[in-house]
Design a protein around this motif. Structure first.
Motif, PDB file in Angstrom:
ATOM      1  N   TYR A   3       0.843  -1.191   0.000  1.00  0.00           N
ATOM      2  CA  TYR A   3       0.000   0.000   0.000  1.00  0.00           C
ATOM      3  C   TYR A   3       0.878   1.242   0.000  1.00  0.00           C
ATOM      4  O   TYR A   3       2.020   1.224   0.463  1.00  0.00           O
ATOM      5  CB  TYR A   3      -0.899   0.014   1.234  1.00  0.00           C
ATOM      6  N   GLN A   4       0.328   2.340  -0.517  1.00  0.00           N
ATOM      7  CA  GLN A   4       1.085   3.591  -0.602  1.00  0.00           C
ATOM      8  C   GLN A   4       0.342   4.697   0.127  1.00  0.00           C
ATOM      9  O   GLN A   4      -0.883   4.808   0.044  1.00  0.00           O
ATOM     10  CB  GLN A   4       1.298   3.995  -2.068  1.00  0.00           C
ATOM     11  N   GLU A   5       1.097   5.521   0.824  1.00  0.00           N
ATOM     12  CA  GLU A   5       0.535   6.679   1.519  1.00  0.00           C
ATOM     13  C   GLU A   5       0.601   7.873   0.582  1.00  0.00           C
ATOM     14  O   GLU A   5       1.658   8.197   0.036  1.00  0.00           O
ATOM     15  CB  GLU A   5       1.334   6.933   2.792  1.00  0.00           C
ATOM     16  N   SER A  15      -8.543   5.665  -8.054  1.00  0.00           N
ATOM     17  CA  SER A  15      -7.729   5.050  -7.004  1.00  0.00           C
ATOM     18  C   SER A  15      -8.610   4.274  -6.030  1.00  0.00           C
ATOM     19  O   SER A  15      -9.788   4.609  -5.831  1.00  0.00           O
ATOM     20  CB  SER A  15      -6.947   6.114  -6.225  1.00  0.00           C
ATOM     21  N   TYR A  16      -8.021   3.251  -5.435  1.00  0.00           N
ATOM     22  CA  TYR A  16      -8.721   2.478  -4.408  1.00  0.00           C
ATOM     23  C   TYR A  16      -8.144   2.854  -3.054  1.00  0.00           C
ATOM     24  O   TYR A  16      -6.973   2.593  -2.765  1.00  0.00           O
ATOM     25  CB  TYR A  16      -8.572   0.976  -4.629  1.00  0.00           C
ATOM     26  N   VAL A  18      -7.670   2.471   0.823  1.00  0.00           N
ATOM     27  CA  VAL A  18      -7.755   1.460   1.876  1.00  0.00           C
ATOM     28  C   VAL A  18      -8.191   2.086   3.188  1.00  0.00           C
ATOM     29  O   VAL A  18      -9.022   1.549   3.915  1.00  0.00           O
ATOM     30  CB  VAL A  18      -6.390   0.752   2.063  1.00  0.00           C
ATOM     31  N   GLN A  19      -7.636   3.277   3.482  1.00  0.00           N
ATOM     32  CA  GLN A  19      -7.913   3.902   4.768  1.00  0.00           C
ATOM     33  C   GLN A  19      -7.549   5.373   4.724  1.00  0.00           C
ATOM     34  O   GLN A  19      -6.618   5.777   4.033  1.00  0.00           O
ATOM     35  CB  GLN A  19      -7.111   3.210   5.879  1.00  0.00           C
ATOM     36  N   LEU A  53      -4.310   6.073   2.509  1.00  0.00           N
ATOM     37  CA  LEU A  53      -3.565   4.867   2.141  1.00  0.00           C
ATOM     38  C   LEU A  53      -4.280   4.233   0.956  1.00  0.00           C
ATOM     39  O   LEU A  53      -5.485   3.954   1.030  1.00  0.00           O
ATOM     40  CB  LEU A  53      -3.535   3.889   3.325  1.00  0.00           C
ATOM     41  N   ILE A  54      -3.566   4.037  -0.154  1.00  0.00           N
ATOM     42  CA  ILE A  54      -4.194   3.472  -1.345  1.00  0.00           C
ATOM     43  C   ILE A  54      -3.538   2.149  -1.727  1.00  0.00           C
ATOM     44  O   ILE A  54      -2.402   1.868  -1.338  1.00  0.00           O
ATOM     45  CB  ILE A  54      -4.123   4.446  -2.548  1.00  0.00           C
ATOM     46  N   ASP A  55      -4.278   1.351  -2.485  1.00  0.00           N
ATOM     47  CA  ASP A  55      -3.766   0.094  -3.015  1.00  0.00           C
ATOM     48  C   ASP A  55      -3.437   0.316  -4.493  1.00  0.00           C
ATOM     49  O   ASP A  55      -4.350   0.376  -5.326  1.00  0.00           O
ATOM     50  CB  ASP A  55      -4.814  -1.014  -2.862  1.00  0.00           C
ATOM     51  N   THR A 118       2.535   3.284   8.687  1.00  0.00           N
ATOM     52  CA  THR A 118       2.002   2.920   7.372  1.00  0.00           C
ATOM     53  C   THR A 118       1.916   1.404   7.240  1.00  0.00           C
ATOM     54  O   THR A 118       0.919   0.861   6.740  1.00  0.00           O
ATOM     55  CB  THR A 118       2.893   3.489   6.246  1.00  0.00           C
ATOM     56  N   GLU A 122      -1.386  -0.999   6.989  1.00  0.00           N
ATOM     57  CA  GLU A 122      -1.491  -1.935   5.865  1.00  0.00           C
ATOM     58  C   GLU A 122      -1.904  -3.325   6.351  1.00  0.00           C
ATOM     59  O   GLU A 122      -2.817  -3.938   5.788  1.00  0.00           O
ATOM     60  CB  GLU A 122      -0.160  -2.009   5.132  1.00  0.00           C
TER      61      GLU A 122
END
Length: 375
Positions: A3-5, A15-16, A18-19, A53-55, A118, A122
């Protein structure tokens, strides 16, 4: 890919998410799903969302211009249960990644280094995703995991139980992930001083909170839940606060923490049924009676991964709970304790037959057997 911040200014349509890791304001937004349009991103910005936070592995090819201006779309149908065998490898990867990150986290605390939240976010999201697909698999995997480091295993087990518990209570995705994060972090102060490992839990809370203060990415409610998880409803715990002041998340963390300690193969000889009975005796003075009843219903009287002895003398591994008939889960029969020989593995749904009932939980080590050989 990990996952990327990203900041809200760098978030792209399709974008997806996550949080949501950081936001201001009082409006709570959902923390998982697709962001399809620029207007949706603008709405997030207006609601105070700053860091997400994206996937990166999930990306929509196009974003329809007529998409309603909701925050995120719901990513999955929560009522769809993935088959046990299909979820197994995914849950195994999620658990192994959690173990890896938790080791890094405890090592960072021991060396007074900064915590990379992060990675914690994840793995919290990964556990939540697995539980949403089929909670029995992750519960089973966690229970049969090889035990070595008590502090490591305790925090991970608490996180798995919390994931199942929070989802059972229909908490929103962002709240589930925050509760999992709290479970992973609640005892990190014990890593600083080895004497804390054998002390009462409340002794390490100040050290845990001090370590968490070194990061800016931790939601305040997580620190609150950790600070209160040793409080008792009657005011006899630590800190000296009573029921009206104790947050629900703190009450949940107190339950999963107590249950895990009573059922851990490394620290206790109690089976799940005996542990549940003991915890019920602590209500309503110490633990929340309503929440505890719901927790027991959630994980089952015989949680997945437990080994049980049937009235016939056969031993079986519990695979899946039966919410409507908790005394009759789905099991895998593999050994006869009376005749002391292995049996051809057989999946048996106890609710669909009348010959077999569970007599008790057993410790498979007494038979010289390793439960991991019978998955």
């Amino acid at each position: 890919m990990a996952y990327q911040e990203v900041s809200i200014t760098d978030l792209q349509p399709g974008s997806y998410v996550v949080q949501v890791l950081k936001q201001t304001g009082e409006v709570i937004v959902k923390h998982a799903g697709w962001v399809r349009t620029s207007d949706a991103i603008a709405m997030l910005r207006n609601k105070g969302v700053q860091i997400l936070l994206i996937d990166p592995d999930k990306k929509l090819p196009t974003a329809p211009i007529d998409t309603p201006l909701t925050t995120f779309d719901t990513p999955e149908d929560p009522t769809t249960k993935v088959a046990f065998s299909n979820e197994w490898p995914k849950a195994e990867r999620a658990l192994l990644q959690t173990q890896k990150v938790q080791r890094q986290l405890l090592d960072a605390v021991r060396h007074d280094s900064n915590i990379d939240l992060t990675l914690v976010h994840e793995v919290s999201a990964g556990l939540a995703d697995s539980i949403s697909r089929n909670q029995d698999v992750l519960l089973c995997l966690n229970r049969i995991a090889e035990q070595s480091d008590n502090l490591l295993q305790h925090s991970i087990s608490c996180a798995v139980y919390m994931a199942a518990f929070a989802r059972y209570l229909n908490k929103p995705t962002h709240k589930i992930q925050s509760l999992i994060t709290a479970a992973l972090l609640h005892d990190i102060g014990k890593a600083i001083n080895t004497t804390n490992l054998t002390a009462e839990d409340y002794v390490a809370i100040p050290a845990s909170l001090n370590a968490l203060q070194k990061t800016n990415d931790l939601a305040g409610e997580i620190s609150l839940w950790i600070s209160q998880h040793c409080a008792h409803l009657d005011g006899s715990g630590s800190p000296k606060i009573s029921a009206p002041q104790i947050a629900k998340g703190s009450r949940m963390l107190a339950i999963v923490n107590s249950y895990e300690k009573l059922t851990s193969p490394l620290t206790s000889k109690l089976g799940p049924l005996a542990a549940s009975r003991l915890l019920l005796e602590r209500t309503p003075h110490k633990l929340d009676a309503e929440l505890l009843q719901l927790f027991i219903k959630c994980i089952g009287i015989y949680p997945p991964g437990s080994v049980v002895k049937l009235v016939s003398g056969k031993l079986a591994l519990v695979l899946e709970n039966n919410a409507k008939k908790p005394l009759l889960p789905k099991v895998k029969v593999f050994y006869h304790s009376v005749h002391q020989h292995h049996l051809p593995p057989k999946i048996l749904d106890l609710s669909r037959q009348q010959e077999e009932l569970i007599e008790s939980c057993v410790d498979l080590k007494k038979y010289g057997l390793d439960v991991r050989n019978y998955i």
